[in-house]
Motif scaffolding. Structure first.
Motif, short mmCIF file in Angstrom:
data_model
loop_
_atom_site.label_atom_id
_atom_site.label_comp_id
_atom_site.label_asym_id
_atom_site.label_seq_id
_atom_site.Cartn_x
_atom_site.Cartn_y
_atom_site.Cartn_z
N LEU A 1 0.83 -1.20 0.00
CA LEU A 1 0.00 0.00 0.00
C LEU A 1 0.87 1.26 0.00
O LEU A 1 0.57 2.24 -0.69
CB LEU A 1 -0.92 -0.01 1.22
N SER B 1 2.27 1.81 -3.45
CA SER B 1 1.29 1.86 -4.54
C SER B 1 1.06 3.26 -5.08
O SER B 1 0.62 3.43 -6.22
CB SER B 1 -0.05 1.29 -4.05
N SER C 1 -1.23 5.14 -4.01
CA SER C 1 -2.66 5.43 -3.84
C SER C 1 -2.85 6.55 -2.82
O SER C 1 -2.16 6.61 -1.80
CB SER C 1 -3.39 4.17 -3.38
N THR D 1 -6.33 4.50 1.43
CA THR D 1 -6.15 3.07 1.67
C THR D 1 -7.21 2.29 0.91
O THR D 1 -8.31 2.79 0.65
CB THR D 1 -6.24 2.76 3.17
N TRP D 2 -6.89 1.05 0.58
CA TRP D 2 -7.81 0.23 -0.20
C TRP D 2 -9.01 -0.21 0.62
O TRP D 2 -10.04 -0.60 0.07
CB TRP D 2 -7.05 -0.99 -0.73
N ASN E 1 -3.65 7.88 2.55
CA ASN E 1 -2.50 6.98 2.45
C ASN E 1 -1.24 7.79 2.21
O ASN E 1 -1.28 8.89 1.67
CB ASN E 1 -2.72 5.98 1.31
#
Length: 477
Positions: free
Chosen positions: A172, A175, A177, A180-181, A187
């Motif tokens: 994560l 990534s 991003s 957060t997923w 994030n």
């Protein structure tokens, strides 16, 4: 212990696997540090204890827990004290235990007959339920993890849990991003795994790393490889029996630990590994050369090779640039001592720091502190000095048993688990100085498992002795 029916045996085995599932789940929902998450934890723990009591009713086994009675008793006494903090007490008893609290009630109502020791009874009640669930899991850890095979499997599950958290956190962080997923929190490039706070994530990985190192030490061969053929055979056996997989898991967790940028977690890990490594070399009898090689490789490979690829230099710069003039945690410690002076015996009540601290903090502290960023300070404030001493006795007694197991046990698994317990306790004692790690249920429960591990390494029968005892019991009389 009387022989159990197949149905009771299946139930007991199912409870053990349900405990393992819970251990894997605990860090997933933000370290179980949310009301809905710790409510689920409480229901799960109480249900498991109810199941074990049913097993015990048909197949009594309480006598098997006698070696662990002091550990369970100390933590049970602590929960009794938390219960007294939230229980309405007669004013005469209040004046004897906590004159400050009694004076507060009498000032508000001179005719008051009852009062509570806690400044925030609602928060203390929440803490009591969490604490009871922690005790249930401590009890289940020694009641269900009752054989060397189960002990090894539990340690392996903890290692896999830490590896999963590290892999998710690193993936994560790398990534790019923005959120957060899961749950959509902001994030960054700092790894936090299933936690929201990087220091909690780092602390959790340190505890899991201790279990992994213990497993590696337990799997070391005590035989010396004479020829090249024996060396190759031993290497192949290493690859086949899972040691290489555990080593890869440790490397993954070290990457996650470094990428957490948690200064104290990284410092505590390498300090505890160095201290425990030296103690292990001094205390373990008939140690093999492979133990020295393993400990050296953990420091060299993880710190200088893996760490250099994933940001150990940045972590070093953060440590060097740390300045107490830029932080107010030391002021929190100073003002927090005033609360201890005001409530030395009874404390302010579990979970009451956030409401009690504003009454003593100075004007230079502009930040709102709901937690003390020092668990020693917070426990002393909330529960009082006698309760703090009680917890200290439990921890130091566990450390003493881990030392004894490291020195006296001949079984490799027990030596490895004793090493893990010593390392985990030393690391946690260091980390608690600068943060509130035990306020996260996942971390608190894993630390209790480390304490239980020390007693298990000291008192659990080795596998060969357990099998011999079973064979003797099976012989006709």
């Amino acid at each position: 212990m009387t022989e159990a029916s197949p149905r009771i045996q299946r139930l007991e085995r199912g409870l053990f696997y349900a405990l393992l599932v819970l251990l894997f789940w605990l860090p997933v929902p933000l370290g179980s540090h949310r009301p809905w998450a710790w409510a689920l934890l409480e229901v799960w723990a109480f249900a498991l204890l109810g199941g074990w009591l049913l097993v015990n009713a048909y197949s009594p086994r309480l006598q098997d827990l006698k070696p662990f009675a002091p550990l369970l008793g100390l933590f049970a006494l602590f929960q009794v004290w938390v219960g007294l903090q939230v229980l309405p007490l007669p004013m005469g008893l209040m004046e004897a235990i906590s004159p400050e609290r009694a004076a507060h009630f009498l000032t508000a109502d001179p005719q008051a007959a009852l009062g509570t020791l806690s400044l925030d009874p609602n928060q203390t009640h929440i803490g009591l339920l969490k604490g009871l669930s922690y005790w249930c899991l401590l009890f289940l850890a020694v009641a269900l993890v009752n054989t060397p095979q189960r002990l090894k499997l539990t340690a392996l599950v903890i290692v896999l849990t830490g590896t999963f958290q590290a892999f998710y956190g690193v993936l994560l962080a790398l990534s790019g991003s923005e959120t957060t997923w899961i749950l959509g929190f902001p994030n960054s490039t700092i790894a936090t795994g299933g936690f929201r706070y990087k220091n909690h994530f780092g602390n959790f990985l340190v505890l899991c790393l201790c279990f992994g190192i213990g497993l590696l030490i337990a799997s070391l061969s005590r035989k010396k490889a004479g020829s090249l053929r024996e060396f190759l055979r031993g290497t192949l056996a290493t690859l086949m029996n899972g040691k290489a997989v555990v080593r890869l898991c440790l490397a993954m967790m070290v990457i996650g630990l470094v990428m957490s940028h948690s200064r104290m977690a990284n410092t505590a890990f390498f300090a505890s590994l160095s201290i425990t490594g030296v103690l292990g070399l001094l205390l373990i009898r008939k140690k093999s050369r492979s133990l020295t090689v393993l400990l050296a490789s953990l420091l060299v490979i993880d710190l200088f090779i893996v760490g250099s690829w994933f940001g150990v230099e940045k972590l070093k710069n953060r440590l060097e640039n740390t300045s107490f003039t830029q932080e107010t945690r030391d002021e929190v410690n100073r003002y927090g001592l005033a609360l201890i002076e005001q409530h030395p015996l009874a404390g302010t009540g579990g979970g009451s720091f956030y409401s009690a601290f504003p009454s003593v903090k100075g004007p230079e502290i502009q930040t709102f502190y709901d937690l003390a960023h020092n668990d020693y300070l917070q426990f002393a404030i909330e529960f009082g000095l006698p309760a703090m001493v009680l917890l200290g006795i439990a921890v130091l007694w566990s450390l003493m048993h881990a030392f004894s197991a490291l020195r006296e046990r001949r079984d490799s698994l027990m030596q490895g688990m004793a090493f893990a317990a010593v390392m985990a306790i030393i690391a946690e004692l260091i980390m608690l100085l600068t943060d509130f790690h035990l306020q996260a249920p996942a971390t608190a429960i894993y630390f209790l498992l480390c304490l239980a591990l020390a007693w298990q390494a000291r008192f659990m029968q080795a596998e060969n002795r357990a099998l011999t005892a079973q064979k003797k019991d099976a012989l006709p009389k």
